[in-house]
Design a protein around this motif. Sequence first.
Motif, short mmCIF file in Angstrom:
data_model
loop_
_atom_site.label_atom_id
_atom_site.label_comp_id
_atom_site.label_asym_id
_atom_site.label_seq_id
_atom_site.Cartn_x
_atom_site.Cartn_y
_atom_site.Cartn_z
N LEU A 9 170.23 121.74 53.35
CA LEU A 9 169.51 120.67 52.66
C LEU A 9 168.37 121.21 51.82
O LEU A 9 168.23 122.39 51.63
CB LEU A 9 169.01 119.65 53.68
N ARG A 10 167.53 120.32 51.35
CA ARG A 10 166.56 120.64 50.32
C ARG A 10 165.51 121.66 50.73
O ARG A 10 164.77 122.15 49.89
CB ARG A 10 165.89 119.37 49.83
N ASP A 11 165.41 122.02 52.00
CA ASP A 11 164.46 123.06 52.35
C ASP A 11 164.97 124.43 51.93
O ASP A 11 164.23 125.38 51.85
CB ASP A 11 164.18 123.05 53.85
N ARG A 28 150.75 129.34 48.70
CA ARG A 28 149.49 129.01 48.01
C ARG A 28 149.78 128.49 46.59
O ARG A 28 149.14 127.55 46.13
CB ARG A 28 148.56 130.20 47.98
N ASN A 29 150.73 129.10 45.91
CA ASN A 29 151.10 128.65 44.57
C ASN A 29 151.65 127.22 44.60
O ASN A 29 151.29 126.39 43.77
CB ASN A 29 152.12 129.60 43.96
N GLU A 30 152.52 126.94 45.56
CA GLU A 30 153.09 125.60 45.67
C GLU A 30 152.03 124.57 46.04
O GLU A 30 152.04 123.45 45.54
CB GLU A 30 154.24 125.59 46.69
N VAL A 31 151.10 124.93 46.92
CA VAL A 31 150.00 124.03 47.26
C VAL A 31 149.16 123.76 46.01
O VAL A 31 148.77 122.62 45.74
CB VAL A 31 149.13 124.61 48.40
N MET A 71 156.51 117.32 49.72
CA MET A 71 157.15 118.48 50.33
C MET A 71 156.29 119.04 51.46
O MET A 71 155.10 118.78 51.53
CB MET A 71 157.37 119.56 49.26
N SER A 72 156.88 119.87 52.30
CA SER A 72 156.16 120.48 53.42
C SER A 72 155.21 121.58 52.96
O SER A 72 154.22 121.85 53.63
CB SER A 72 157.15 121.06 54.43
N VAL A 73 155.53 122.21 51.85
CA VAL A 73 154.76 123.32 51.29
C VAL A 73 154.17 124.26 52.35
O VAL A 73 152.97 124.48 52.39
CB VAL A 73 153.66 122.88 50.31
N GLY A 74 155.04 124.84 53.16
CA GLY A 74 154.64 125.86 54.12
C GLY A 74 154.34 125.36 55.52
O GLY A 74 154.31 126.15 56.46
N LEU A 78 158.28 125.39 56.62
CA LEU A 78 159.24 124.69 55.78
C LEU A 78 158.66 124.50 54.37
O LEU A 78 157.46 124.43 54.19
CB LEU A 78 159.56 123.32 56.38
N MET A 79 159.54 124.40 53.40
CA MET A 79 159.11 124.08 52.05
C MET A 79 159.55 122.67 51.66
O MET A 79 158.93 122.04 50.84
CB MET A 79 159.66 125.10 51.04
N GLY A 80 160.66 122.20 52.21
CA GLY A 80 161.21 120.89 51.86
C GLY A 80 160.62 119.77 52.69
O GLY A 80 159.49 119.86 53.18
#
Length: 193
Positions: A9-11, A28-31, A71-74, A78-80
Motif C-alpha cells: 500500500l501507499r507506505d 526532516r525534508n518531508e516534515v 501522512m505519517s512522515v516518519g 512509516l511514511m504513508g
Amino acid sequence: PFPHGHPGLRDEVKVPGVLTSRTEATVRNEVGRDFACIENLDEQIGLVLAQLQSTGDFENTYILFTSDHGMSVGRHGLMGKQNLYEHTWRVPFLVSGPGIAPGSRAPGNAYLLDILPTVCELAGIAIPETAQGESLKPVLSGEASQVRDVRYGCFCGGTIPGMRSVRKEDWKLIKYDTMDGQVRETQLFHLGD
C-alpha cells in the motif's frame, strides 16, 4: 514498523511520490514539506477570514475547518497513512462562530459524520432523519466535553477483516488480522504515557 499485512500500500514504493528512504534527512525534508503546505493553507484561510471581516459577516458566521489526516512522515517508522495510530486517526477539527468561546478546547470524541447534524443545528434547521452522526453543538457551546465515550476505527486495505481499533479515554487497542490470518498482532496503548 512490524509487517502489519499491507506491504503493497501507499507506505511503500507502489505509489509515486512516497519515499522508500527512512533516513533522518529524508524524514526532516518531508516534515518541512508538510510545514510548507500548512503555511500556505494558513495564508489562504487568512484571506477568507479577512474578506469576512471586511464585509461585516465575520461575527455572525460559523467557520468550520477540518482536513485529511495526512501522512505519517516518519512516525512509527512509516511514511504513508494506512494505520490506526493517533497521528493518522485524528484529524483537525476547528470551529468558531457565535456562541463558541474563543480558545476553548474539548475532546469531543467526534467523527466527521458529525459535521452534518452539527451544521444543521447551528443553522437552526432540522437534522435529517438519515443523518448518522451526533451534533457537536453541546461541545461547541461548552455544555458538554464530548458526544460519545468510545470511538472505533478500521482499515481493511484489501484484506479482511484488516485492522480495527477502539479508544476510550487514554486507552487505545489496535487489533491486526490481515493477509488471510498470516499477520495477527494486538497493540494496547495508554496514550497519556
